[in-house]
Design a protein around this motif. Sequence first.
Motif, PDB file in Angstrom:
ATOM      1  N   GLY A  99       0.787  -1.227   0.000  1.00 23.08           N
ATOM      2  CA  GLY A  99       0.000   0.000   0.000  1.00 23.08           C
ATOM      3  C   GLY A  99       0.818   1.275   0.000  1.00 23.08           C
ATOM      4  O   GLY A  99       0.284   2.366   0.209  1.00 23.08           O
ATOM      5  N   ILE A 391      -5.379   3.534  -1.873  1.00 18.89           N
ATOM      6  CA  ILE A 391      -5.327   2.108  -1.545  1.00 18.89           C
ATOM      7  C   ILE A 391      -6.654   1.664  -0.952  1.00 18.89           C
ATOM      8  O   ILE A 391      -7.382   2.461  -0.355  1.00 18.89           O
ATOM      9  CB  ILE A 391      -4.176   1.774  -0.560  1.00 18.89           C
ATOM     10  CG1 ILE A 391      -4.306   2.552   0.749  1.00 18.89           C
ATOM     11  CG2 ILE A 391      -2.834   2.025  -1.207  1.00 18.89           C
ATOM     12  CD1 ILE A 391      -3.306   2.155   1.823  1.00 18.89           C
ATOM     13  N   ARG A 392      -6.931   0.391  -1.134  1.00 16.91           N
ATOM     14  CA  ARG A 392      -8.072  -0.261  -0.490  1.00 16.91           C
ATOM     15  C   ARG A 392      -7.520  -1.426   0.328  1.00 16.91           C
ATOM     16  O   ARG A 392      -6.709  -2.206  -0.170  1.00 16.91           O
ATOM     17  CB  ARG A 392      -9.047  -0.786  -1.548  1.00 16.91           C
ATOM     18  CG  ARG A 392     -10.127  -1.712  -0.997  1.00 16.91           C
ATOM     19  CD  ARG A 392     -10.805  -2.508  -2.102  1.00 16.91           C
ATOM     20  NE  ARG A 392     -11.735  -3.486  -1.548  1.00 16.91           N
ATOM     21  CZ  ARG A 392     -12.334  -4.442  -2.276  1.00 16.91           C
ATOM     22  NH1 ARG A 392     -12.070  -4.553  -3.579  1.00 16.91           N
ATOM     23  NH2 ARG A 392     -13.168  -5.288  -1.698  1.00 16.91           N
ATOM     24  N   PHE A 393      -7.965  -1.528   1.586  1.00 15.66           N
ATOM     25  CA  PHE A 393      -7.515  -2.659   2.397  1.00 15.66           C
ATOM     26  C   PHE A 393      -8.589  -3.043   3.410  1.00 15.66           C
ATOM     27  O   PHE A 393      -9.412  -2.213   3.814  1.00 15.66           O
ATOM     28  CB  PHE A 393      -6.189  -2.350   3.108  1.00 15.66           C
ATOM     29  CG  PHE A 393      -6.257  -1.261   4.145  1.00 15.66           C
ATOM     30  CD1 PHE A 393      -6.485  -1.560   5.489  1.00 15.66           C
ATOM     31  CD2 PHE A 393      -6.053   0.075   3.795  1.00 15.66           C
ATOM     32  CE1 PHE A 393      -6.538  -0.563   6.450  1.00 15.66           C
ATOM     33  CE2 PHE A 393      -6.096   1.084   4.755  1.00 15.66           C
ATOM     34  CZ  PHE A 393      -6.340   0.759   6.081  1.00 15.66           C
ATOM     35  N   VAL A 424      -3.784  -5.447   1.938  1.00 17.57           N
ATOM     36  CA  VAL A 424      -4.072  -4.502   0.856  1.00 17.57           C
ATOM     37  C   VAL A 424      -4.656  -5.261  -0.331  1.00 17.57           C
ATOM     38  O   VAL A 424      -4.125  -6.288  -0.743  1.00 17.57           O
ATOM     39  CB  VAL A 424      -2.799  -3.739   0.447  1.00 17.57           C
ATOM     40  CG1 VAL A 424      -3.059  -2.851  -0.767  1.00 17.57           C
ATOM     41  CG2 VAL A 424      -2.277  -2.906   1.611  1.00 17.57           C
ATOM     42  N   THR A 427      -4.080  -1.067  -5.093  1.00 22.46           N
ATOM     43  CA  THR A 427      -3.183   0.081  -5.014  1.00 22.46           C
ATOM     44  C   THR A 427      -3.229   0.829  -6.336  1.00 22.46           C
ATOM     45  O   THR A 427      -3.018   0.237  -7.396  1.00 22.46           O
ATOM     46  CB  THR A 427      -1.738  -0.356  -4.711  1.00 22.46           C
ATOM     47  OG1 THR A 427      -1.708  -1.096  -3.487  1.00 22.46           O
ATOM     48  CG2 THR A 427      -0.825   0.845  -4.583  1.00 22.46           C
TER      49      THR A 427
END
Length: 446
Positions: A99, A391-393, A424, A427
């Motif tokens: 990330g 970012i996605r997590f 993560v 990205t």
Amino acid sequence: MTYRVSPQVPPPLALVNARVVDGARDQEVRGGVLVLDGTIAAFGPDVTPAALPAGIPLVDCRGDVVTTGLIDMRAFVGEPGAEYRETIASATTAAAVGGVTTVLARPDTFPPVDEAAVVDFLLRRARDTGRVRLLPTAALTKGLKGEEIAEIGLLLQAGAIAFSNGRTSVRNAQVMRRLLAYSKDFDGLIIHYAEDADLVGDGVMNEGERASRLGLAGIPREAEAVMLDRDMRLVNLTRARYHAALVTTKLSVDIIRAAKAQGLPVTCATSINHLTLNENDIGDYRTFLKVAPPLRDEDERLALVEALAEGVIDVIVSDHDPQDVETKRLPFAEAEYGALGIETMLSAGLRLVTSGHLSLPRLIRALSTRPAEILGLAQGRLEIGAPADLIRFDPEEPFIVDRKKLHSRSRNTPFDQARLEGRVKLTLVGGEIVYEVSGAGEALLS
């Protein structure tokens, strides 16, 4: 893994049904982020599938966190000269998986980054082989010897973002004063590793009872504090911008707090290792936990966490320092300093959120927003028109760290076999997907 060539203008994308965490505003809302032409076009609760124009591709985040990409202000990337430890390609791949969307490369390479040509080499290599943004940190002194000031103006002109002497301090106070005065003329940022080498001596871990029990020479806290105190007095003389590369003791925290209270242009960082590990984790001479400065005792660790929550400590860094296995497969006193960190920095940091010591927005501020502010970068903030480095997590998804599966060229992680949370899944750099986890598995895109 699959690969693709990035178009000049990334396609539009909307991340919806997400927990949007804003480190600058210290808040979290349910909503999404709309990306157009590689920049943030909208964000917040109004970004919903029903409100978006037809034809915008949607990513249903299913309650995952969406926030700004991390900015790591201290990482060794290997090139030039230490490609056997790491390369720009491997370091930025690990960054994307973790990330991190912007990496500051340390200057203590072979040759060091003390000439404009080396800065240009790094920028070209990053353009050709990097997956995320890479910003060169140039040397403070020629050859990193601490004697002759590097050409700060020319290095800035070539593209250096800041100046450092890597993992060594400038011992000569007169040279350091001149560096600060000279850098102020260019509004340059000095990132200094504060450590008195004479006080370190033959020490290899934190001085105290634990070192005595292990029969290892200790390094006193004062080795860091003495040099840092000297630097604050020189900053007071010159009023130049100064960033302490690593602060790891309560003594140092108190020095920084006092300097900020005086209005000095001072910021500081600590590493994810010093925030989440202590000297007891070294156990039976585990060399993957031999780092510089050394891991401190638990009271010192908690003091760092408190200072971070208070805002005295501005930034969390990975202090990513890959080492060849042969330099770690030695008795503790002889092993090289350094640990991996860039791929696990976010997940390790979430331990502080789970423990209740830190809010998630405050963590993101230290990992993304505050570094961007210090460096004067456009990314690292949720603002319309800002680069879509996102970012996605899932902050609750557990996993076991397996050093053999890490993307770095080296394997010296202090978290090997540790149970972490926070994987993560996506990205983006400038709106372009560089890493994604889907039902089909992991994909690195370029």
